[in-house]
Write a protein that holds these residues in place. Structure first.
Motif, PDB file in Angstrom:
ATOM      1  N   SER A  31      63.909  71.259 -18.779  1.00  0.00           N
ATOM      2  CA  SER A  31      64.915  70.491 -18.059  1.00  0.00           C
ATOM      3  C   SER A  31      66.198  70.306 -18.850  1.00  0.00           C
ATOM      4  N   TYR A  32      66.079  70.269 -20.180  1.00  0.00           N
ATOM      5  CA  TYR A  32      67.246  70.003 -21.008  1.00  0.00           C
ATOM      6  C   TYR A  32      67.657  71.196 -21.855  1.00  0.00           C
ATOM      7  N   ALA A  33      67.046  72.362 -21.629  1.00  0.00           N
ATOM      8  CA  ALA A  33      67.409  73.592 -22.342  1.00  0.00           C
ATOM      9  C   ALA A  33      67.402  73.384 -23.852  1.00  0.00           C
ATOM     10  N   ARG A  34      66.312  72.835 -24.336  1.00  0.00           N
ATOM     11  CA  ARG A  34      66.171  72.557 -25.757  1.00  0.00           C
ATOM     12  C   ARG A  34      64.788  72.946 -26.255  1.00  0.00           C
ATOM     13  N   VAL A  35      64.702  73.177 -27.548  1.00  0.00           N
ATOM     14  CA  VAL A  35      63.425  73.337 -28.231  1.00  0.00           C
ATOM     15  C   VAL A  35      63.341  72.240 -29.287  1.00  0.00           C
ATOM     16  N   HIS A  36      62.283  71.456 -29.227  1.00  0.00           N
ATOM     17  CA  HIS A  36      62.070  70.376 -30.190  1.00  0.00           C
ATOM     18  C   HIS A  36      61.019  70.817 -31.201  1.00  0.00           C
ATOM     19  N   LEU A  37      61.282  70.558 -32.449  1.00  0.00           N
ATOM     20  CA  LEU A  37      60.366  70.925 -33.524  1.00  0.00           C
ATOM     21  C   LEU A  37      59.816  69.660 -34.161  1.00  0.00           C
ATOM     22  N   PHE A  38      58.481  69.590 -34.252  1.00  0.00           N
ATOM     23  CA  PHE A  38      57.798  68.417 -34.786  1.00  0.00           C
ATOM     24  C   PHE A  38      57.013  68.798 -36.031  1.00  0.00           C
ATOM     25  N   THR A  39      57.041  67.923 -37.017  1.00  0.00           N
ATOM     26  CA  THR A  39      56.190  68.092 -38.186  1.00  0.00           C
ATOM     27  C   THR A  39      54.808  67.550 -37.846  1.00  0.00           C
TER      28      THR A  39
ATOM     29  N   HIS B 167      63.535  68.488 -35.765  1.00  0.00           N
ATOM     30  CA  HIS B 167      64.778  69.143 -35.367  1.00  0.00           C
ATOM     31  C   HIS B 167      64.800  69.360 -33.859  1.00  0.00           C
ATOM     32  N   THR B 168      66.011  69.507 -33.328  1.00  0.00           N
ATOM     33  CA  THR B 168      66.210  69.911 -31.941  1.00  0.00           C
ATOM     34  C   THR B 168      67.213  71.050 -31.921  1.00  0.00           C
ATOM     35  N   VAL B 169      66.890  72.104 -31.193  1.00  0.00           N
ATOM     36  CA  VAL B 169      67.766  73.278 -31.094  1.00  0.00           C
ATOM     37  C   VAL B 169      68.074  73.525 -29.624  1.00  0.00           C
ATOM     38  N   SER B 170      69.341  73.555 -29.256  1.00  0.00           N
ATOM     39  CA  SER B 170      69.741  73.904 -27.887  1.00  0.00           C
ATOM     40  C   SER B 170      69.681  75.420 -27.718  1.00  0.00           C
ATOM     41  N   VAL B 171      69.187  75.851 -26.572  1.00  0.00           N
ATOM     42  CA  VAL B 171      69.100  77.277 -26.256  1.00  0.00           C
ATOM     43  C   VAL B 171      69.882  77.533 -24.970  1.00  0.00           C
TER      44      VAL B 171
ATOM     45  N   PRO C  96      67.592  86.503 -13.721  1.00  0.00           N
ATOM     46  CA  PRO C  96      67.850  87.049 -15.066  1.00  0.00           C
ATOM     47  C   PRO C  96      66.770  86.692 -16.093  1.00  0.00           C
ATOM     48  N   SER C  97      66.783  87.462 -17.183  1.00  0.00           N
ATOM     49  CA  SER C  97      65.863  87.256 -18.303  1.00  0.00           C
ATOM     50  C   SER C  97      66.657  87.113 -19.600  1.00  0.00           C
ATOM     51  N   TRP C  98      66.096  86.300 -20.530  1.00  0.00           N
ATOM     52  CA  TRP C  98      66.745  86.116 -21.837  1.00  0.00           C
ATOM     53  C   TRP C  98      65.669  85.731 -22.840  1.00  0.00           C
ATOM     54  N   VAL C  99      65.663  86.402 -23.986  1.00  0.00           N
ATOM     55  CA  VAL C  99      64.720  86.112 -25.068  1.00  0.00           C
ATOM     56  C   VAL C  99      65.516  85.995 -26.368  1.00  0.00           C
ATOM     57  N   VAL C 100      65.272  84.919 -27.109  1.00  0.00           N
ATOM     58  CA  VAL C 100      65.966  84.703 -28.382  1.00  0.00           C
ATOM     59  C   VAL C 100      64.952  84.457 -29.490  1.00  0.00           C
ATOM     60  N   VAL C 101      65.442  84.513 -30.714  1.00  0.00           N
ATOM     61  CA  VAL C 101      64.647  84.212 -31.902  1.00  0.00           C
ATOM     62  C   VAL C 101      65.323  83.081 -32.663  1.00  0.00           C
ATOM     63  N   LEU C 102      64.530  82.083 -33.065  1.00  0.00           N
ATOM     64  CA  LEU C 102      65.018  80.987 -33.897  1.00  0.00           C
ATOM     65  C   LEU C 102      64.406  81.118 -35.284  1.00  0.00           C
ATOM     66  N   LYS C 103      65.271  81.108 -36.316  1.00  0.00           N
ATOM     67  CA  LYS C 103      64.809  81.189 -37.693  1.00  0.00           C
ATOM     68  C   LYS C 103      65.392  80.034 -38.492  1.00  0.00           C
ATOM     69  N   PRO C 104      64.593  79.401 -39.351  1.00  0.00           N
ATOM     70  CA  PRO C 104      65.135  78.326 -40.193  1.00  0.00           C
ATOM     71  C   PRO C 104      66.350  78.820 -40.964  1.00  0.00           C
TER      72      PRO C 104
ATOM     73  N   PRO D  79      76.952  86.425 -25.731  1.00  0.00           N
ATOM     74  CA  PRO D  79      76.415  85.636 -26.849  1.00  0.00           C
ATOM     75  C   PRO D  79      75.976  84.244 -26.417  1.00  0.00           C
ATOM     76  N   ALA D  80      74.959  83.739 -27.069  1.00  0.00           N
ATOM     77  CA  ALA D  80      74.491  82.379 -26.789  1.00  0.00           C
ATOM     78  C   ALA D  80      75.577  81.354 -27.090  1.00  0.00           C
ATOM     79  N   SER D  81      76.508  81.699 -27.980  1.00  0.00           N
ATOM     80  CA  SER D  81      77.577  80.765 -28.341  1.00  0.00           C
ATOM     81  C   SER D  81      78.517  80.470 -27.182  1.00  0.00           C
ATOM     82  N   GLN D  82      78.444  81.265 -26.102  1.00  0.00           N
ATOM     83  CA  GLN D  82      79.237  80.955 -24.922  1.00  0.00           C
ATOM     84  C   GLN D  82      78.644  79.801 -24.118  1.00  0.00           C
ATOM     85  N   ARG D  83      77.432  79.407 -24.493  1.00  0.00           N
ATOM     86  CA  ARG D  83      76.770  78.333 -23.749  1.00  0.00           C
ATOM     87  C   ARG D  83      76.411  77.131 -24.608  1.00  0.00           C
ATOM     88  N   VAL D  84      76.030  77.354 -25.848  1.00  0.00           N
ATOM     89  CA  VAL D  84      75.547  76.258 -26.696  1.00  0.00           C
ATOM     90  C   VAL D  84      76.185  76.343 -28.070  1.00  0.00           C
ATOM     91  N   ARG D  85      76.141  75.231 -28.788  1.00  0.00           N
ATOM     92  CA  ARG D  85      76.593  75.187 -30.173  1.00  0.00           C
ATOM     93  C   ARG D  85      75.416  75.485 -31.097  1.00  0.00           C
TER      94      ARG D  85
END
Length: 418
Positions: free
Chosen positions: A272-280, A295-299, A338-346, A364-370
């Motif tokens: 719903s919020y186009a985000r990935v949340h990372l939990f320890t 951390h929270t990463v917008s996609v 449409p389809s979209w696949v990304v990779v997140l790396k620390p 580029p993803a930068s056209q949509r998110v920071r």
């Protein structure tokens, strides 16, 4: 006085809510196809193809999972892919609808992605009860060590309730999955994804509290309201080996889950919020689990399912144009979404550009998110829906740099090789 503030407060909330979903409500100008590996962009028309079953029954696949064959030291010697598919999804979907016909069963498919000549195989569900529904979504498989059998857990959205089906996979038999048991629990309302923490325990996401199973008009309206308003009614839980009731963490339309290879980080997708949340993740002395937000990463899309690769990168697939996905589900268009696949790396310490990144991609993803301070984001696959549509899951095999993608309402699986 308070009631006069309700309308302005709701409008402020609505504006805030739309601002966090606007990207997924507009169609991006994606290419017909783009594919990239660790060494850079490739010619997608040459390196990517759609794998079909001879009878075209490999279709409408939700999730993918690696079935690893390891030695006693945990080294991966070989691996296959298991896909959870349901060609009847347009007639039975407990969240998006409709609920017309639960009778046709879905299936699990074994894919030998590293063998270009091997056809996909539908696994026979050995011992599975006759007459029981099977509409698979999330799937998780514990590795086989030195030839041992593997436990496989599959989320099943039946007509009356949702359950977790446990099967056993034998490395000497690629044709069947042996049914072990059905796990039921009152909190299995709308389970979507699972992440194994041991051969017999797992984290589980519930994406909605309200589903299409609700009676009459409630089932047609309340799930939509919950999704659109982003109400925090979904939750994550952990089912330990003992099977005792698990605690839960409230969340906003959580779909995908992924546990890092070292078991220390749980990634949670918020569609719903186009985000990935990372939990320890912390394993407590009493056997319970604790999660602390890190951390929270917008996609640039509504994330669906996620998986960590062997190098520790998180592969995230999703839907960049949600209205298109809804139109496909409702049979209101002949075009694929449409389809979209990304990779997140620390991210390594140092400076980075919040507005200029992912520049190899045609869009580029930068056209949509920071950019996030914690993670780098790069696109490894894009399609406007003409080549492959409704991407739900991406798996990347670091050994071969192969990418396997499933499509929620598409035929076949996409396989890209360097």
């Amino acid at each position: 006085m308070k009631r006069y503030l309700l309308a302005p407060a709701f409008l402020v909330f609505l504006a805030w809510r739309i601002s966090h979903a606007i990207n997924t409500l507009t169609r991006p100008n994606l290419p017909s196809e783009y594919f990239s590996t660790a060494s850079g962009p490739k010619n997608a028309s040459r390196h990517c193809h759609v794998l079909h079953a001879p009878d075209r029954r490999l279709a409408f696949c939700e999730d993918l999972a690696f079935w690893d064959f390891e030695d006693m030291k945990g080294n991966v010697l070989d691996r296959k892919v298991v896909a959870s598919c349901d060609p009847a999804r347009k007639n039975w979907n407990t969240v998006m609808g409709p609920l017309r016909d639960p009778n046709p069963r879905g299936a699990l498919w074994l894919v030998e992605f590293d063998d270009k000549t091997a056809p996909p195989r539908m696994l026979k569900l050995e011992g599975y009860p006759e007459g029981r529904d099977f509409h698979p979504l999330g799937v998780g498989i514990w590795p086989s060590k030195a030839g041992s059998t593997s436990n496989m857990f599959v989320i099943n959205h039946g007509r009356h309730n949702s359950t977790i089906e446990q099967f056993s996979l034998d490395p000497s038999d690629y044709k069947s999955a042996k049914y072990i048991r059905t796990i039921t629990f009152k909190r299995f309302i709308s389970p979507n994804a699972l992440a194994l923490t041991s051969p017999t325990s797992f984290f589980l996401s519930n994406d909605h509290l309200m589903t299409r199973r609700l009676p009459y008009i409630l089932g047609k309206t309340l799930p939509v309201v919950e999704t659109f308003l982003g109400l925090p009614l979904g939750f994550i839980g952990h089912l330990p080996s003992s099977g005792t009731p698990f605690p839960n963490w409230a969340c906003l339309f959580r779909t995908g889950l992924a546990l890092s290879t070292d078991g220390r980080t749980l990634a949670v997708a918020s569609s719903s919020y186009a985000r990935v949340h990372l939990f320890t993740r912390t394993q407590n002395a009493d056997g319970t689990e604790s999660l602390a937000h890190a951390h929270t990463v917008s996609v640039p899309f509504a994330p669906d399912n996620m998986h960590y690769d062997d190098a520790g990168a998180l592969v995230v697939a999703g839907h960049p144009f949600y209205p298109g996905l809804v139109a496909v589900a409702a049979n209101k268009t002949n075009e694929g979404a449409p389809s979209w696949v990304v990779v997140l790396k620390p991210r390594d310490s140092g400076e980075f550009s919040a507005k200029m990144f992912d520049l190899d991609a045609p869009f580029p993803a930068s056209q949509r998110v920071r950019a996030a301070p914690s993670h780098e984001l790069s696109t490894i696959y894009q399609s406007d829906g003409t080549k492959f549509h409704e991407s739900t899951t991406g798996l990347r095999d670091v050994r071969t740099d192969a990418l396997i993608v499933s499509g929620l309402y598409g035929e076949g699986l996409l396989i890209c090789r360097p």
